[in-house]
Every structure is written in structure tokens, then in C-alpha cells.
Design a protein around this motif. Structure first.
Motif, mmCIF file in Angstrom:
data_model
loop_
_atom_site.group_PDB
_atom_site.id
_atom_site.type_symbol
_atom_site.label_atom_id
_atom_site.label_comp_id
_atom_site.label_asym_id
_atom_site.label_seq_id
_atom_site.Cartn_x
_atom_site.Cartn_y
_atom_site.Cartn_z
ATOM 1 N N ARG A 37 4.898 3.655 -4.508
ATOM 2 C CA ARG A 37 4.056 3.882 -3.346
ATOM 3 C C ARG A 37 2.606 3.641 -3.718
ATOM 4 O O ARG A 37 2.211 3.773 -4.877
ATOM 5 N N GLN A 38 1.848 3.263 -2.707
ATOM 6 C CA GLN A 38 0.416 3.073 -2.907
ATOM 7 C C GLN A 38 -0.329 3.562 -1.678
ATOM 8 O O GLN A 38 -0.093 3.072 -0.570
ATOM 9 N N ALA A 39 -1.191 4.514 -1.896
ATOM 10 C CA ALA A 39 -2.040 5.041 -0.834
ATOM 11 C C ALA A 39 -3.392 4.341 -0.900
ATOM 12 O O ALA A 39 -3.793 3.844 -1.959
ATOM 13 N N PRO A 40 -4.110 4.300 0.209
ATOM 14 C CA PRO A 40 -5.423 3.651 0.215
ATOM 15 C C PRO A 40 -6.348 4.219 -0.848
ATOM 16 O O PRO A 40 -6.485 5.437 -0.975
ATOM 17 N N GLY A 41 -6.921 3.330 -1.652
ATOM 18 C CA GLY A 41 -7.858 3.757 -2.669
ATOM 19 C C GLY A 41 -7.235 4.334 -3.915
ATOM 20 O O GLY A 41 -7.951 4.815 -4.811
ATOM 21 N N LYS A 42 -5.906 4.313 -3.983
ATOM 22 C CA LYS A 42 -5.221 4.891 -5.150
ATOM 23 C C LYS A 42 -4.387 3.831 -5.855
ATOM 24 O O LYS A 42 -4.035 2.807 -5.276
ATOM 25 N N THR A 77 21.910 -2.533 -1.471
ATOM 26 C CA THR A 77 20.888 -1.687 -0.850
ATOM 27 C C THR A 77 20.559 -0.500 -1.758
ATOM 28 O O THR A 77 21.455 0.113 -2.343
ATOM 29 N N VAL A 78 19.267 -0.199 -1.828
ATOM 30 C CA VAL A 78 18.803 1.008 -2.503
ATOM 31 C C VAL A 78 18.103 1.872 -1.458
ATOM 32 O O VAL A 78 17.469 1.349 -0.532
ATOM 33 N N TYR A 79 18.260 3.175 -1.605
ATOM 34 C CA TYR A 79 17.734 4.123 -0.632
ATOM 35 C C TYR A 79 16.765 5.098 -1.297
ATOM 36 O O TYR A 79 16.824 5.341 -2.495
ATOM 37 N N LEU A 80 15.897 5.659 -0.470
ATOM 38 C CA LEU A 80 15.042 6.751 -0.923
ATOM 39 C C LEU A 80 15.052 7.822 0.156
ATOM 40 O O LEU A 80 14.492 7.621 1.228
ATOM 41 N N GLN A 81 15.712 8.928 -0.131
ATOM 42 C CA GLN A 81 15.714 10.076 0.763
ATOM 43 C C GLN A 81 14.527 10.959 0.403
ATOM 44 O O GLN A 81 14.401 11.393 -0.747
ATOM 45 N N MET A 82 13.663 11.189 1.379
ATOM 46 C CA MET A 82 12.445 11.974 1.145
ATOM 47 C C MET A 82 12.490 13.216 2.019
ATOM 48 O O MET A 82 12.551 13.117 3.250
ATOM 49 N N ASN A 83 12.489 14.364 1.390
ATOM 50 C CA ASN A 83 12.520 15.647 2.087
ATOM 51 C C ASN A 83 11.242 16.426 1.808
ATOM 52 O O ASN A 83 10.500 16.109 0.871
ATOM 53 N N SER A 84 10.996 17.431 2.614
ATOM 54 C CA SER A 84 9.825 18.304 2.434
ATOM 55 C C SER A 84 8.554 17.489 2.258
ATOM 56 O O SER A 84 7.749 17.724 1.347
ATOM 57 N N LEU A 85 8.365 16.526 3.141
ATOM 58 C CA LEU A 85 7.237 15.599 3.001
ATOM 59 C C LEU A 85 5.906 16.319 3.180
ATOM 60 O O LEU A 85 5.783 17.256 3.986
ATOM 61 N N LYS A 86 4.929 15.848 2.415
ATOM 62 C CA LYS A 86 3.578 16.402 2.436
ATOM 63 C C LYS A 86 2.606 15.302 2.860
ATOM 64 O O LYS A 86 2.900 14.116 2.733
ATOM 65 N N ARG A 87 1.429 15.710 3.287
ATOM 66 C CA ARG A 87 0.432 14.719 3.692
ATOM 67 C C ARG A 87 0.124 13.753 2.554
ATOM 68 O O ARG A 87 -0.104 12.569 2.780
ATOM 69 N N GLU A 88 0.133 14.266 1.324
ATOM 70 C CA GLU A 88 -0.190 13.407 0.182
ATOM 71 C C GLU A 88 0.900 12.387 -0.141
ATOM 72 O O GLU A 88 0.718 11.553 -1.020
ATOM 73 N N GLY A 114 9.214 -5.867 -3.019
ATOM 74 C CA GLY A 114 9.286 -5.975 -1.573
ATOM 75 C C GLY A 114 7.898 -5.863 -0.961
ATOM 76 O O GLY A 114 6.921 -5.603 -1.669
ATOM 77 N N GLN A 115 7.809 -6.061 0.360
ATOM 78 C CA GLN A 115 6.520 -6.031 1.046
ATOM 79 C C GLN A 115 6.060 -4.616 1.365
ATOM 80 O O GLN A 115 4.863 -4.379 1.511
ATOM 81 N N GLY A 116 7.007 -3.721 1.502
ATOM 82 C CA GLY A 116 6.646 -2.335 1.731
ATOM 83 C C GLY A 116 6.828 -1.886 3.165
ATOM 84 O O GLY A 116 6.880 -2.694 4.094
ATOM 85 N N THR A 117 6.915 -0.570 3.327
ATOM 86 C CA THR A 117 7.009 0.065 4.637
ATOM 87 C C THR A 117 6.086 1.282 4.636
ATOM 88 O O THR A 117 6.025 2.020 3.646
ATOM 89 N N GLN A 118 5.381 1.469 5.748
ATOM 90 C CA GLN A 118 4.381 2.532 5.819
ATOM 91 C C GLN A 118 5.040 3.868 6.126
ATOM 92 O O GLN A 118 5.859 3.971 7.041
ATOM 93 N N VAL A 119 4.675 4.867 5.356
ATOM 94 C CA VAL A 119 5.082 6.249 5.621
ATOM 95 C C VAL A 119 3.816 7.061 5.849
ATOM 96 O O VAL A 119 2.919 7.068 5.004
ATOM 97 N N THR A 120 3.749 7.712 6.997
ATOM 98 C CA THR A 120 2.600 8.538 7.334
ATOM 99 C C THR A 120 3.076 9.949 7.635
ATOM 100 O O THR A 120 3.940 10.136 8.503
ATOM 101 N N VAL A 121 2.518 10.915 6.928
ATOM 102 C CA VAL A 121 2.895 12.311 7.115
ATOM 103 C C VAL A 121 1.708 13.033 7.741
ATOM 104 O O VAL A 121 0.620 13.056 7.180
ATOM 105 N N SER A 122 1.948 13.606 8.911
ATOM 106 C CA SER A 122 0.882 14.318 9.623
ATOM 107 C C SER A 122 1.028 15.821 9.416
ATOM 108 O O SER A 122 2.122 16.326 9.174
ATOM 109 N N SER A 123 -0.094 16.506 9.559
ATOM 110 C CA SER A 123 -0.052 17.970 9.376
ATOM 111 C C SER A 123 0.352 18.676 10.651
ATOM 112 O O SER A 123 0.403 18.067 11.716
#
Length: 123
Positions: A37-42, A77-88, A114-123
Motif C-alpha cells: 500500500r502507498q498513502a499520499p506522501g508516504k 487470484t490472491v486476496y486480502l481480507q481487511m478487518n477493523s480498518l482504521k483511517r491510517e 498491479g495498478q492498484g485499487t483505492q481504499v479509503t477509511v472514514s471516521s
């Protein structure tokens, strides 16, 4: 060679998402796979890796216990199950492939991206 991610989107903090990455153009079952994963500026961060057989997985402490990587070699296919997501956890998530071991992949080596897919976690 193609790695196509899907499953990203907007989710509330504490929620879950499952990402998928479909591979083509190479012998998937021979490759270790990972999610970054890559967040803006990181810097880009590896968040999960899995061996070619699926028998070994590895995670950094930042996601351990919350993210689970898995694969279906019959479906390429490879999967990533993401639980208890945080804003970070907000970032672009990409999958990668390496003809090598999971430990080489953990050191940053990869053959395909791969090109990537956006994940956005809101508070």
C-alpha cells in the motif's frame, strides 16, 4: 502479464473490505504474492505476503491480526481480507508477484506489479 486488483472503496472506521487480484500471463502457482500500500506522501509499505503454495504468510505489525492474505491457485487470484480498518489504512493497495520465496519478497523484490485499487477509511 497482468495483475488486476479490485474490491477497494470507501468504508467506515472499524469496517471490512476484501481485495482481489487476478493474475494472467505467467504461471501463478509458482509465484509468491504480496500486497503493498502507498498513502499520499508516504513510502510504499508491504502489508502481506504469501508463499506460492499458500502455506506461509507474513505481515508487518501494523496490520497483524487485522489483515489476512490468501490465494486460490486454481483461480489465479490472491486476496486480502481487511478487518477493523482504521483511517491510517487509507491508501492505494497493489498486488505484486515474485518468482522466488516469500522471504525475498519481504525484502522488497518483485517481478510484476498491479495498478492498484483505492481504499479509503472514514471516521
Amino acid at each position: 502479464v497482468q495483475l488486476v486488483e479490485s474490491g477497494g472503496g470507501l468504508v467506515q472506521s472499524g469496517g471490512s473490505l476484501k481485495l482481489s487480484c487476478v493474475a494472467s500471463g505467467f504461471t501463478f502457482r509458482n509465484y509468491a504474492m504480496s500486497w503493498y500500500r502507498q498513502a499520499p506522501g508516504k513510502e510504499r509499505e508491504l502489508v502481506a505476503a504469501i508463499s506460492s503454495t499458500g502455506g506461509t504468510t507474513n505481515y508487518p505489525d501494523s496490520v497483524k491480526g487485522r489483515f489476512t492474505i490468501s490465494r486460490d491457485n486454481a483461480k489465479n487470484t490472491v486476496y486480502l481480507q481487511m478487518n477493523s480498518l482504521k483511517r491510517e489504512d487509507t491508501a492505494v493497495y497493489s498486488c505484486a508477484a515474485l518468482l522466488g520465496t516469500i522471504w525475498t519478497m519481504m525484502r522488497g523484490r518483485r517481478d510484476y506489479w498491479g495498478q492498484g485499487t483505492q481504499v479509503t477509511v472514514s471516521s
